[in-house]
Design a protein around this motif. Structure first.
Motif, short mmCIF file in Angstrom:
data_model
loop_
_atom_site.label_atom_id
_atom_site.label_comp_id
_atom_site.label_asym_id
_atom_site.label_seq_id
_atom_site.Cartn_x
_atom_site.Cartn_y
_atom_site.Cartn_z
N ASP A 1 56.80 24.83 36.57
CA ASP A 1 55.19 24.15 36.61
C ASP A 1 54.97 24.10 37.79
N ALA B 1 44.93 32.36 36.04
CA ALA B 1 45.98 31.79 34.77
C ALA B 1 47.08 32.56 34.58
N THR B 2 48.33 31.88 34.64
CA THR B 2 49.57 32.89 34.32
C THR B 2 50.52 31.97 33.41
N SER B 3 50.96 32.55 32.34
CA SER B 3 51.94 31.80 31.48
C SER B 3 53.27 32.37 31.41
N ASN B 4 53.23 33.61 32.00
CA ASN B 4 54.66 34.20 31.92
C ASN B 4 54.99 34.81 33.46
N PHE C 1 54.58 29.05 35.43
CA PHE C 1 53.16 29.04 34.86
C PHE C 1 52.11 28.23 35.61
N ASP D 1 47.80 27.40 36.37
CA ASP D 1 46.32 27.63 35.67
C ASP D 1 45.74 28.72 36.80
#
Length: 244
Positions: A179, A208-211, A221, A223
């Motif tokens: 995080d 924005a990146t989730s992986n 991850f 924003d």
């Protein structure tokens, strides 16, 4: 075989294994990794740092506007310590800190590169007794002026959750928590609590990146925004005067 000869043979075997590990992890594997997965080699995004081998590192997620002296005073007022440069002595000290669970308040951080150069400043705040876990942030001074026309420093903040081996190269490294937004907010929040920040604003970051994955192969991850704090000159000066 005598005991002395057995000990000598064991020592030579251990030394050979260590030499092989260093050669494979620090010389051979990084080159093979880049050949296998060249898509992650920077430049991928102008708001991403890189390792010395050119592997995409932690993204830029925080910024400060102020002079070098202001940054140093502001973090001191917020209870953060300046990180040592990486030397043989500092590397041994951080290793002993982790192994013996003893404090190392100015433990070094590994170099990351932004716009072709490694960090200008780095700060950290330990979690627990040793340098195994810590909040830390690296900063690079840019040629761009920030809001208020002061020097803009871009930084990469992350939480070191423990020491281990890189998922990609096998090198000894700190693994980061996923995080990145929480760590970004912690850095600015601590400075605000210490009365060092006059105002904040956001700028576009990595997106924005989730992986995402950093240079050690750790997932993250975000924003995708960078939170910038404009340092309060009066508060920084007061902190410096109080420290004298």
């Amino acid at each position: 075989m005598s005991r002395r000869l057995r000990m000598r043979a064991a020592f030579l075997l251990l030394a050979a294994m260590l030499a092989a590990y260093l050669a494979i992890s620090y010389l051979l594997v990084p080159d093979l990794w880049l050949f296998r997965d060249s898509r992650r080699k920077v430049p991928l995004n102008p708001m991403v740092t890189s390792t010395e081998q050119g592997i995409a590192g932690d993204p830029i997620n925080v910024g400060l506007v102020g002079s070098r002296e202001q940054l140093i005073r502001a973090f001191a007022a917020a209870g953060w310590d300046a990180a040592d440069k990486v030397t043989l002595r500092s590397s041994v000290d951080i290793g002993l800190s982790v192994a013996l669970d003893r404090p190392d308040l100015d433990a070094p951080v590994s170099p990351l590169f932004y716009e072709g150069r490694k960090q200008d400043l780095a700060f950290e705040k330990p979690v627990g007794r040793s340098a195994d876990q810590r909040n830390h942030v690296r900063f690079w001074q840019t040629a761009t002026a920030g809001q208020g026309n002061g020097p803009l420093w871009l930084g990469s903040a992350s939480f070191d959750r423990g020491v281990g081996l890189s998922h990609d190269t096998g090198q000894i490294t700190h693994h980061i928590g996923p995080d990145l937004d929480a760590e970004r907010d912690l850095v600015i929040g601590d400075l605000e609590k210490a009365g060092q920040v006059a105002e904040t604003y956001e700028i576009p970051g990595v997106g924005a990146t989730s992986n995402g994955r950093n240079g050690g192969g750790d997932p993250y991850f975000t924003d995708g925004k960078a939170l910038v704090g404009v340092l309060n000159p009066a508060s920084a000066a007061s902190a410096g005067a109080a420290a004298k």
